[in-house]
Design an enzyme around this catalytic site. Structure first.
Site, PDB file in Angstrom:
ATOM      1  N   GLY A  11      10.590   1.567  -1.545  1.00 41.50           N
ATOM      2  CA  GLY A  11       9.523   0.609  -1.253  1.00 41.50           C
ATOM      3  C   GLY A  11       8.495   0.598  -2.375  1.00 41.50           C
ATOM      4  N   GLY A  14       6.116   3.640  -1.998  1.00 42.26           N
ATOM      5  CA  GLY A  14       6.928   4.850  -2.186  1.00 42.26           C
ATOM      6  C   GLY A  14       7.313   5.051  -3.641  1.00 42.26           C
ATOM      7  N   SER A 136      -1.667   3.180   8.905  1.00 41.85           N
ATOM      8  CA  SER A 136      -2.220   1.843   8.653  1.00 41.85           C
ATOM      9  C   SER A 136      -3.587   1.754   9.310  1.00 41.85           C
ATOM     10  CB  SER A 136      -1.321   0.773   9.268  1.00 41.85           C
ATOM     11  OG  SER A 136      -2.004  -0.465   9.329  1.00 41.85           O
ATOM     12  N   TYR A 149       3.680  -2.164  15.974  1.00 36.54           N
ATOM     13  CA  TYR A 149       3.393  -1.514  14.686  1.00 36.54           C
ATOM     14  C   TYR A 149       2.074  -0.742  14.776  1.00 36.54           C
ATOM     15  CZ  TYR A 149       2.367  -1.309   9.603  1.00 36.54           C
ATOM     16  OH  TYR A 149       2.057  -0.915   8.315  1.00 36.54           O
TER      17      TYR A 149
HETATM   18  N1  LIG Z   1       1.820  -3.137   2.383  1.00 38.40           N
HETATM   19  C1  LIG Z   1       0.810  -3.020   3.222  1.00 38.40           C
HETATM   20  O1  LIG Z   1      -0.071  -3.915   3.309  1.00 38.40           O
HETATM   21  C2  LIG Z   1       0.681  -1.796   4.078  1.00 38.40           C
HETATM   22  C3  LIG Z   1      -0.497  -1.640   4.818  1.00 38.40           C
HETATM   23  C4  LIG Z   1      -0.648  -0.530   5.629  1.00 38.40           C
HETATM   24  C5  LIG Z   1       0.375   0.394   5.706  1.00 38.40           C
HETATM   25  N2  LIG Z   1       1.519   0.220   4.978  1.00 38.40           N
HETATM   26  C6  LIG Z   1       2.567   1.224   5.137  1.00 38.40           C
HETATM   27  O2  LIG Z   1       2.925   1.753   3.872  1.00 38.40           O
HETATM   28  C7  LIG Z   1       4.305   2.166   3.888  1.00 38.40           C
HETATM   29  C8  LIG Z   1       5.022   1.549   2.685  1.00 38.40           C
HETATM   30  O3  LIG Z   1       4.989   0.128   2.797  1.00 38.40           O
HETATM   31  P1  LIG Z   1       5.256  -0.841   1.552  1.00 38.40           P
HETATM   32  O4  LIG Z   1       4.164  -1.827   1.546  1.00 38.40           O
HETATM   33  O5  LIG Z   1       5.563  -0.043   0.328  1.00 38.40           O
HETATM   34  O6  LIG Z   1       6.549  -1.608   2.066  1.00 38.40           O
HETATM   35  P2  LIG Z   1       7.893  -2.030   1.344  1.00 38.40           P
HETATM   36  O7  LIG Z   1       7.740  -2.189  -0.123  1.00 38.40           O
HETATM   37  O8  LIG Z   1       8.418  -3.177   2.146  1.00 38.40           O
HETATM   38  O9  LIG Z   1       8.842  -0.749   1.604  1.00 38.40           O
HETATM   39  C9  LIG Z   1       9.318  -0.466   2.883  1.00 38.40           C
HETATM   40  C10 LIG Z   1      10.126   0.820   2.839  1.00 38.40           C
HETATM   41  O10 LIG Z   1      10.602   1.106   4.164  1.00 38.40           O
HETATM   42  C11 LIG Z   1      11.980   1.431   4.081  1.00 38.40           C
HETATM   43  N3  LIG Z   1      12.705   1.108   5.306  1.00 38.40           N
HETATM   44  C12 LIG Z   1      12.748  -0.091   5.939  1.00 38.40           C
HETATM   45  N4  LIG Z   1      13.597   0.000   7.003  1.00 38.40           N
HETATM   46  C13 LIG Z   1      14.070   1.280   7.015  1.00 38.40           C
HETATM   47  C14 LIG Z   1      14.962   1.998   7.847  1.00 38.40           C
HETATM   48  N5  LIG Z   1      15.552   1.429   8.903  1.00 38.40           N
HETATM   49  N6  LIG Z   1      15.222   3.291   7.556  1.00 38.40           N
HETATM   50  C15 LIG Z   1      14.628   3.897   6.500  1.00 38.40           C
HETATM   51  N7  LIG Z   1      13.772   3.279   5.667  1.00 38.40           N
HETATM   52  C16 LIG Z   1      13.507   1.985   5.928  1.00 38.40           C
HETATM   53  C17 LIG Z   1      12.500   0.572   2.941  1.00 38.40           C
HETATM   54  O11 LIG Z   1      13.736   1.092   2.478  1.00 38.40           O
HETATM   55  P3  LIG Z   1      14.932   0.142   1.948  1.00 38.40           P
HETATM   56  O12 LIG Z   1      14.301  -0.967   1.167  1.00 38.40           O
HETATM   57  O13 LIG Z   1      15.739   1.084   1.114  1.00 38.40           O
HETATM   58  O14 LIG Z   1      15.665  -0.336   3.157  1.00 38.40           O
HETATM   59  C18 LIG Z   1      11.368   0.727   1.929  1.00 38.40           C
HETATM   60  O15 LIG Z   1      11.525   1.918   1.210  1.00 38.40           O
HETATM   61  C19 LIG Z   1       4.849   1.727   5.249  1.00 38.40           C
HETATM   62  O16 LIG Z   1       4.794   2.820   6.146  1.00 38.40           O
HETATM   63  C20 LIG Z   1       3.857   0.669   5.701  1.00 38.40           C
HETATM   64  O17 LIG Z   1       3.816   0.556   7.098  1.00 38.40           O
HETATM   65  C21 LIG Z   1       1.692  -0.852   4.175  1.00 38.40           C
END
Ligand SMILES: NC(=O)c1ccc[n+]([C@@H]2O[C@H](COP(=O)([O-])OP(=O)(O)OC[C@H]3O[C@@H](n4cnc5c(N)ncnc54)[C@H](OP(=O)(O)O)[C@@H]3O)[C@@H](O)[C@H]2O)c1
Length: 241
Positions: A11, A14, A136, A149
């Site tokens: 992600g 990540g 979050s 969520y």
């Molecule tokens: N972006 C925001 O605005 C925001 C705000 C608050 C919190 N967050 C939190 O921050 C974290 C990272 O988010 P991000 O923005 O970097 O999102 P992202 O770029 O969409 O990445 C999502 C990650 O989740 C993994 N994932 C999805 N389905 C999965 C499954 N079934 N099993 C294992 N892994 C799975 C994906 O892996 P694959 O691609 O390999 O499937 C990817 O590594 C998340 O916990 C999210 O809730 C994000």
């Protein structure tokens, strides 16, 4: 050498966490679910840049308990466990299905908690264990249209408060970094106009960049952060919480 598992290294947040930790001297287990190609490329890049460290790939669907339990066999040493995986489901709760809710709870709460149970022994080995969840702001404030969520993220903060008390004497800390809106592919479904509307609600006037979130993960992993536990740190540009 210290070892961390970054769940969700495929992600956007990540990946940035992985790059920051590699630069700080960590060896890493880098997890992906379907984004395995992205993690392969990341491993290639980090292995070239940091030749004395190791970078290993881990694949698991966090909706599948057996695949999650199988991760344990693939790890040797482990000092830090970072959960940066996550997806959301947009829509009214009254119209979402049991399966939508179950999926969110399994991959973001139940199966990560199961993995922690199985890895506690490894994390206590050198009295330095660190567990960090990406939570979050919605886990604190709640959000309409993302009720499951918000519930899952709130549960992670509650878990960190409780479990941190059990493992503090073992040298393990448990914390949550809770972002507001971050410019990643998770938000790619929003149009520019919708993003501009959100910008207006955020006191800083913009989404965070992934490195403004990964910074706090690295900070909590620092040796000097060992007295911080059970906390949720909101990184929101002043938004909502
Ligand atoms: N972006 C925001 O605005 C925001 C705000 C608050 C919190 N967050 C939190 O921050 C974290 C990272 O988010 P991000 O923005 O970097 O999102 P992202 O770029 O969409 O990445 C999502 C990650 O989740 C993994 N994932 C999805 N389905 C999965 C499954 N079934 N099993 C294992 N892994 C799975 C994906 O892996 P694959 O691609 O390999 O499937 C990817 O590594 C998340 O916990 C999210 O809730 C994000």
């Amino acid at each position: 050498m210290k070892w961390a598992l970054v769940v969700g290294a495929s992600g956007d947040i990540g990946e940035k966490i992985a790059c920051d930790l590699a630069a700080a001297g960590w060896s890493l287990y880098l997890h992906a679910n379907i984004g395995i190609e992205k993690v392969n490329k990341l491993i290639e890049k980090l292995s070239l840049e940091y030749q004395k460290q190791d970078f290993l790939r881990v694949q698991a669907d966090f909706n599948n308990l057996m695949q999650v339990e199988d991760i344990v066999k693939q790890l040797f040493a482990l000092d830090a466990l970072i959960f940066a995986q996550g997806t959301t489901h947009y829509g009214l709760f009254s119209q979402s299905t049991y399966a939508n809710t179950a999926e969110i709870m399994q991959m973001q709460v139940l199966n990560p908690l199961r993995l922690i149970q199985l890895l506690e022994n490894k994390l206590i080995k050198n009295s330095y264990g660190r567990i960090i969840f990406l939570g979050s702001v919605y886990g604190g404030s709640g959000s309409a249209m993302e009720v499951a969520y918000s519930t899952a993220k709130g549960a992670l903060s509650a878990f960190a408060r409780a479990y941190s008390k059990e493992v503090a004497s073992l040298g393990i800390t448990v914390n949550v970094i809770a972002p507001g809106a971050v410019d990643t592919k998770m938000n790619s479904l929003f149009s520019n106009d919708q993003k501009a509307e959100i910008d207006e609600q955020i006191p800083m006037g913009r989404f965070a960049a992934p490195d403004e979130i990964s910074y706090w993960v690295k900070a909590v992993l620092d040796e000097h952060a060992k007295y911080l536990t059970g906390q949720t740190i909101y990184v929101t540009g002043g938004w909502l919480k």
